[in-house]
Each structure stands twice: as structure tokens, then as C-alpha cells.
Design an enzyme around this catalytic site. Structure first.
Site, PDB file in Angstrom:
ATOM      1  N   GLU A 185     -34.270 -10.738  43.790  1.00 54.06           N
ATOM      2  CA  GLU A 185     -34.965  -9.488  43.493  1.00 54.06           C
ATOM      3  C   GLU A 185     -34.321  -8.851  42.274  1.00 54.06           C
ATOM      4  OE1 GLU A 185     -34.401  -7.000  46.914  1.00 54.06           O
ATOM      5  OE2 GLU A 185     -32.228  -7.218  46.885  1.00 54.06           O
ATOM      6  N   ASP A 196     -29.115   0.550  42.270  1.00 48.06           N
ATOM      7  CA  ASP A 196     -29.941  -0.267  41.375  1.00 48.06           C
ATOM      8  C   ASP A 196     -29.839   0.199  39.924  1.00 48.06           C
ATOM      9  OD1 ASP A 196     -31.025  -1.536  43.752  1.00 48.06           O
ATOM     10  OD2 ASP A 196     -32.315   0.212  43.960  1.00 48.06           O
TER      11      ASP A 196
END
Length: 551
Positions: free
Chosen positions: A221, A55
Site C-alpha cells: 500500500e 503516512d
């Protein structure tokens, strides 16, 4: 073999499809011997970080680039990486010395903790926002990215609030976009914008849903918030970590309605996902995008993609057919910079010649001072044995594992250890471990009649399974060289040596498996089964990564 480059056969469909991976070996202590992305000819190869920096998010301040990534339960957390050219990266610190709530994270909380952070620079301060799916959205800030960072502030308490990203508009108003973890919130695939106070320390409203991805973009997301040419942009992956695509939303109004477009997808490349990341613009005005790819045991490795703007829409990667959806590149020209850049990578090998742990090392939980002594003057790291928690069924539950990420597709990791068990206690052990939801270790264990070498494996330890232990031999000495050689698809072979030259290989091969939302890790440990008034210890002289000639 070239002095500067060692060519390895491709280890998975990813590398095989592009004719193999070229691994550079350099004498400089600033570079890894097993993976360097800079090819030395004005180009780079992906991944730019062949390590589990999940991420990733990025920002630029002047001519400097800063990246952070998820760290889950590993401590220290929130790694901070620095680069001058987006290709050569150095690990310069961590934003979390210990993870709050401190008592909760004093034991391993696999898969929990720091999820998908965002890093921004605003009014002379660096801000990182991250979601803890069980406690809420935190913010930590500093005026120096290398630290120290202030104590985290809980900006919004709640379950399932994840992937936050702040945005300060031209009028000074502050906003936050975030997603939801269905496992805690009972809903996912939607994005919400909240207004914040200008200090970025508190949300001011309940939030407004600005996008619903249920029909076309499930599991949307990881949103990242930007503004350009009067448009508000939200970059967000959708479709799942290993099967999804990069989505971009845009609107002239911060609360929408938002137009949508897929701007990058896997197409005919071996870059599965490709999953969430961040956009950055260079001093010269070039746009680039960093993102991750999930490679199972190797973790979520980081790629760099060229990015262009067409009609106020970003196009990421190569778009040969001109349809507005790019595909990832495996090699490309480096970003334009003003001056020559030194080759750098996050460090992996450690000579243990400093009075503190190297930045590449992380514990499985908030550490105790009694776990380790870094003695640079004597040139070793001393690990003291510590007792497993009462509820532990395996080393999966041990907080005092000292681990680091797999740094390449193929490598060998070797360490030299001298074991000094407490003669009043049996079953202390120390050794070399490859850790994941399956794990294996080669270690020395103390018994009533001396020290033994053992090999242990455990599978599906998240569900309470215990180790299978094989005794290799009784040892005449208390010093060994321990090695694991990792090759294609995470195949691991452990071996040992008394002189550091001739190694004896363990018969059984082990295949590394990822941990909870992370790749496998490699490292060392010292553990005991009982509590008395003192502990044994092990001195580790060094921990070295080297390339392997044949995978």
C-alpha cells in the site's frame, strides 16, 4: 539538571534499547518543552516528530521542505509542515478547513476521511492527493503551502481507492498510482496506475495493475511515484503497519514489468514497521527518507532515515552487511544545509493569546462557529457547551472535542479553566480529556445545588459503551487547574488544584489507548445533555505542556 536538556529514562522497548530519550527544554516559543529532535551537536534523534503524523509525505521546493500527513476525521485536516533541514519542523497550516462531503463529516467519522496523502510541486502549484475510502480520490492545490488552498476536487469517485500519488513525466503526461482498501473494495495488495489529464483533475482510464503483492508482499500500500536515471520507481510499504518492511519497485516502462527489492526492514532494531513515507533529495544531492512507526497510544510517529543509491537501487537506513536492505537509525548526522537553522518544533502549548485557534488544535468533525471564541485580547479561549447528538452514547460521538496529538513519550499537560454554566440547565460539563477508543476526563459538571468535580472513564467506546463516572467532590469555586501526567506506555494520572501549586491526584490510573488508526489525543471540551435557548461556557486561560522529571 541542565538548562537545555532534561534526561528521561526510556519509556518503552524502543527508547530503552538506545539508552533513554533526551528531551530538550528551550525558552524559544518555536520549540516544544517536551520533545526536540535536534540534539544541538550536528546530529538528530528519531523520531524527528514524536507525534501522530501518520503516512507522511514530503517534497522540496528550492531550499524548503514541505510535509503533509493523514488526518482522518480530524478538522482542520491535511496538516502542512515546513522545514529547512528535515529535522526542525514547523506546522504552518492545513489544506482542509472543512472536510467534504461537509454534512457527512459534521459528526465524527472515526477512522474515515483523509487517508495517506501525497504532496507534490508542479508548474508553480502545490498539489495534495488523498484517498477517502468511502468516496474516492480527492485533489486540493494552492500556490502557497501555508494557504489558502482551493476547494477539493473529486478526481475519481469510488469505494476503497486509497493512497494516491501523482506523477508528471518529462513529456507532460500525468499519471496516478494508488492502492485499494480491502474493507471497501473487496481486494487489496495490488497497485494500479491510471493516466490523468495534464491538469491532474481527472483520471482518463480504468487503470492498469502494475504490481501484485499477494504472495511475497501482502498488504502492499502507500505507493509513492518517482523517476530517476530513466527508471520509474514506486516506493511502497508491505507486510502490515506494525510488522512490515519498505519495498521499492523499478522499471524502464511506467506500466512495468517492475523489479522489486526490500530496501529497509526492522531487523534487530526496535523500529517496528517501518512503514510508509517519502523520498526527498536535498539541494546538495543527499537523499533522505521520512517514514512512520506505529507506537500505539502515541500514534504513528515520524522518523528520518539517510538514503543512498547503489546500482540504481535505493538503500534506506544503515546497511552494514551490504546486502541492499538497510535498517532504521535512531540517531544520525543532520542533513547538510547552507546556513544555521533555528530550532523549531510543531507547537503544543497554547496561551490562547490570539484571536484564532492555534494550528495544533483539531475538532472531531467539521466545526460550528458556536463552539468556541478565541479572545486573544482577554487572554482566553471560550468553549460554549453543545449538545451531544441524539444517537451518541459517549464523547466518542461528540463532534466538539478540541484535541491535539500527544507530543512526546512523557509529559504533563495543565490547563486553567473557569466554568460559567447556564443556571437554567443542569448537567453541563467541561474539562480535560485524554481521548481514544478508551478515554478518561476530569471535568466540572453543573447540578441543581452547584458545581461538582467528576472523573469519568470509558472503554471500547467504538462499540457503544458508556462512561463510568465518579464524583470527586462538590466545589466551592468555579475555577480549577486541571492536569494529566502521561508516562511510560501511556499511563495517565489526572490531578486538580485550586491555586495552581498544590495538586490533588485522582486515585485511579488510566492507560491511554489509540483511536481509530490514530494515537491518543489530549484536549478540552464543553458539553451538555439538553437543548435550550442558550448555553453555558468555560474560559480556558492557557494549555501548557511541560516535561516530567521521572517516568
Amino acid at each position: 539538571m541542565s538548562v537545555n536538556k532534561i534526561v528521561h529514562i526510556a519509556f518503552t522497548f524502543l527508547l530503552a534499547a538506545y539508552g533513554g530519550a533526551v528531551m530538550a527544554q528551550h525558552d524559544s516559543p518555536t520549540t516544544s518543552k517536551v520533545w526536540v529532535a535536534d540534539q544541538g551537536d550536528g546530529t538528530y534523534k528519531n523520531p524527528i516528530l514524536h507525534a501522530d503524523y501518520s503516512d507522511p509525505d514530503i517534497c522540496r521546493v528550492g531550499e524548503d521542505y514541505y510535509m503533509t500527513a493523514s488526518s482522518f476525521n480530524a478538522v482542520p485536516g491535511l496538516p502542512i509542515l515546513h522545514s529547512k533541514d528535515l529535522v526542525n519542523w514547523e506546522l504552518i497550516g492545513h489544506a482542509l478547513k472543512r472536510q467534504p462531503p461537509f454534512e457527512h463529516f459534521s459528526v465524527p467519522q472515526h477512522g474515515n476521511g483523509v487517508w495517506a496523502p501525497a504532496i507534490r510541486h508542479h508548474n508553480g502549484q502545490f498539489y495534495i492527493y488523498y484517498g477517502d475510502p468511502d468516496f474516492g480520490i480527492y485533489m486540493v492545490k494552492s500556490d502557497n503551502p501555508a494557504g489558502p488552498w482551493e476547494t477539493p476536487i473529486l478526481v475519481q469517485e469510488g469505494k476503497g481507492l486509497i493512497d494516491p500519488c501523482p506523477f508528471w513525466d518529462e513529456d507532460g503526461n500525468a499519471y496516478l498510482v494508488h492502492a485499494f482498501a480491502g474493507s471497501r473494495a473487496g481486494i487489496k495488495s495490488i497497485l494500479v496506475i491510471n493516466q490523468m489529464n495534464k491538469e491532474g483533475t481527472q483520471l482518463l482510464d480504468e487503470g492498469t495493475i502494475v504490481f501484485d503483492g499477494h504472495e511475497e508482499h501482502p498488504t502492499v500500500e502507500g505507493p509513492k511515484f518517482y523517476k530517476r536515471n530513466g527508471y520509474y520507481y514506486i516506493f511502497a510499504p508491505a507486510g502490515g503497519v506494525s510488522t512490515g518492511w519498505q519495498l521499492v519497485l523499478r522499471s524502464k516502462n511506467i506500466y512495468g514489468p517492475y523489479e522489486e527489492r526490500i530496501v529497509m526492514a526492522q531487523e534487530d532494531t526496535p523500529i517496528n514497521g517501518p512503514h510508509q513515507g517519502g523520498w526527498v533529495e536535498t539541494v546538495s544531492g543527499e537523499s533522505w527518507f521520512v517514514h512512520f512507526q506505529d507506537l500505539e497510544a502515541y500514534g504513528r510517529i515520524v522518523h528520518l532515515q539517510p538514503m543512498k543509491w547503489k546500482s540504481d537501487w535505493p538503500v534506506i537506513g544503515e546497511d552494514k552487511d551490504g546486502n541492499g536492505t538497510g535498517k532504521p537509525v535512531l540517531s544520525y548526522r543532520k542533513p547538510t544545509v547552507k546556513s544555521e537553522i533555528q530550532l523549531k518544533t510543531p507547537l503544543d502549548s497554547d496561551e490562547f493569546d490570539k484571536n484564532k485557534l492555534g494550528l495544533q488544535w483539531q475538532w472531531q468533525a467539521n466545526p460550528k462557529a458556536t463552539w468556541a471564541l478565541a479572545n486573544g485580547a482577554k487572554g482566553y479561549l471560550r468553549l460554549y457547551t453543545d449538545m451531544l447528538p441524539d444517537t451518541a452514547t459517549s464523547l466518542w460521538n461528540a463532534p466538539n472535542l478540541l484535541l491535539q496529538k500527544f507530543p512526546a513519550s512523557a509529559f504533563k499537560a495543565t490547563t486553567k479553566v473557569t466554568f460559567f454554566p447556564n443556571n437554567k440547565m443542569q448537567h453541563e460539563r467541561t474539562g480535560l480529556i485524554v481521548m481514544g477508543e478508551d478515554y478518561a476526563h476530569l471535568s466540572m459538571i453543573s447540578k441543581a445545588d452547584g458545581i461538582y468535580l467528576i472523573y469519568a472513564t470509558a472503554s471500547d467506546v467504538r462499540h457503544g459503551n458508556k462512561e463510568k463516572v465518579t464524583v470527586i467532590r462538590k466545589l466551592k469555586e468555579n475555577q480549577l487547574h486541571l492536569r494529566v501526567t502521561v508516562s511510560g506506555k501511556g499511563k495517565c494520572r489526572f490531578s486538580f488544584s485550586t491555586d495552581g501549586q498544590a495538586f490533588t491526584e485522582i486515585d485511579e490510573a488510566f492507560t491511554a489507548k489509540p483511536g481509530r488508526w490514530i494515537g491518543a489525543k489530549v484536549g478540552i471540551f464543553a458539553q451538555r445533555e439538553a437543548q435550550i435557548n442558550d448555553s453555558g461556557y468555560a474560559n480556558y486561560d492557557w494549555f501548557r505542556f511541560e516535561p516530567v522529571d521521572d517516568i
